[in-house]
Design an enzyme around this catalytic site. Sequence first.
Site, PDB file in Angstrom:
ATOM      1  N   LEU A 152       0.855  -1.180   0.000  1.00 43.99           N
ATOM      2  CA  LEU A 152       0.000   0.000   0.000  1.00 43.99           C
ATOM      3  C   LEU A 152       0.891   1.229   0.000  1.00 43.99           C
ATOM      4  O   LEU A 152       1.986   1.212   0.581  1.00 43.99           O
ATOM      5  CB  LEU A 152      -0.900   0.029   1.247  1.00 43.99           C
ATOM      6  CG  LEU A 152      -1.959  -1.061   1.401  1.00 43.99           C
ATOM      7  CD1 LEU A 152      -2.661  -0.920   2.754  1.00 43.99           C
ATOM      8  CD2 LEU A 152      -2.982  -0.999   0.277  1.00 43.99           C
ATOM      9  N   ASP A 153       0.428   2.302  -0.625  1.00 41.13           N
ATOM     10  CA  ASP A 153       1.159   3.555  -0.561  1.00 41.13           C
ATOM     11  C   ASP A 153       1.312   3.986   0.899  1.00 41.13           C
ATOM     12  O   ASP A 153       0.484   3.640   1.756  1.00 41.13           O
ATOM     13  CB  ASP A 153       0.415   4.657  -1.319  1.00 41.13           C
ATOM     14  CG  ASP A 153       0.432   4.447  -2.824  1.00 41.13           C
ATOM     15  OD1 ASP A 153       1.237   3.623  -3.295  1.00 41.13           O
ATOM     16  OD2 ASP A 153      -0.375   5.105  -3.510  1.00 41.13           O
ATOM     17  N   LYS A 154       2.336   4.764   1.157  1.00 44.44           N
ATOM     18  CA  LYS A 154       2.623   5.207   2.528  1.00 44.44           C
ATOM     19  C   LYS A 154       1.413   5.874   3.174  1.00 44.44           C
ATOM     20  O   LYS A 154       1.099   5.618   4.341  1.00 44.44           O
ATOM     21  CB  LYS A 154       3.819   6.166   2.517  1.00 44.44           C
ATOM     22  CG  LYS A 154       4.207   6.696   3.893  1.00 44.44           C
ATOM     23  CD  LYS A 154       5.411   7.613   3.799  1.00 44.44           C
ATOM     24  CE  LYS A 154       5.787   8.164   5.174  1.00 44.44           C
ATOM     25  NZ  LYS A 154       6.967   9.059   5.105  1.00 44.44           N
ATOM     26  N   THR A 156      -1.752   5.613   2.327  1.00 43.29           N
ATOM     27  CA  THR A 156      -2.985   4.823   2.242  1.00 43.29           C
ATOM     28  C   THR A 156      -3.028   3.870   3.423  1.00 43.29           C
ATOM     29  O   THR A 156      -2.050   3.175   3.714  1.00 43.29           O
ATOM     30  CB  THR A 156      -3.040   4.017   0.932  1.00 43.29           C
ATOM     31  OG1 THR A 156      -2.968   4.915  -0.174  1.00 43.29           O
ATOM     32  CG2 THR A 156      -4.332   3.214   0.842  1.00 43.29           C
TER      33      THR A 156
END
Length: 368
Positions: A152-154, A156
């Site tokens: 997951l993106d940082k 998110t």
Amino acid sequence: MSGETDSRQFTVGDDDDGIRLDRWFKRHMPDTSFNIVSRWARTGQLRVNGKRAAPGDRIEAGQIIRLPPAEIAAAATAAKAQRPARPRAPLTEEEIAFARSLVIHQDRQAIVINKPPGLATQGGTKTEVHVDRLLDALQFDAESRPKLVHRLDKDTSGVLLLARTSRAAAHFAKAFSSRTARKIYWAIATGVPSIDDGMIELPIAKQPGTGGEKMHVDEKEGSPARTRYRVIERAGNRACWVELQPYTGRTHQLRVHLAAIGHPIVGDGKYGGAEAFLSGTISRKMHLHARRLRVDHPDGGTLDVVAELPEHIADSLRNLGFDEAEGDLPIDEVKFSETAEGKRRAQAAKAKDARKARRGERRGRSRG
């Protein structure tokens, strides 16, 4: 090049789209050191789509990574083993407690955590605290630390799946690459789309001049990308609460797609600019949350996990007048035969049957 026929080849999966090549090794071949990868690159033994590659190059889904034969890799690993390894800094009691507080599901094959916003999945430049570092705290009674199978993106938050065994890692990797795993995201977006239930199909590529750190819609060079969205509730014309289902796994796909249709995710200044921020009491943090994951379990049955919202998104829902209880919509069933991988296999099987039939016809004519 000598030994080329014995070289090993790997196809980059959708969940690795956009990452650096050295990160790919850390994720899939952790026993292969950076020094070994660098040596292969210098000697031309590391190639991507047939071209020489460097550890810092970013890779794309579908590309072919070619490595030296296994015996060369084994020799390099043996040489590395003769040198004392630099020990990983042990986790503090606070880090161990923090990592374990994130666990929302645990069984013999899998662990699921609810990743908070602001915590990176993997390390990088100036990123010392990340999920990958905390995995030692989640080994429990298993033989080895769990493995990341997606990311997951940082900024998110939400469901992040970890495999506790090599068999589970292979099983989950296949589920993600074949699109049989269902990922459900919640987001708050600015404005309201004219269609409540739609499919965004816009190809995505790296934006030139950003070093691969930013993506954009590129009709000519982009990789196919599909996102289904469903509006759950709306706050007049100011904002809406949407459910998002990625049918492909491109880097920053959900963020790029919503910004492309004119409704960027609240807090996503990278893709939405100033329009991504709402005035008043709404937080300026990213409002994107991996709400639910449903995937076949390696031991049979289904793993279906829901992650609670971080505080800032829950507060924004209330401030906009949304009822969180209304958010979990029914998941549409998708059969494997309906996925891209399922269709590809069906076409391959059909072509194989056609070849067999033609061979049978030729044999029949020769006997006649």
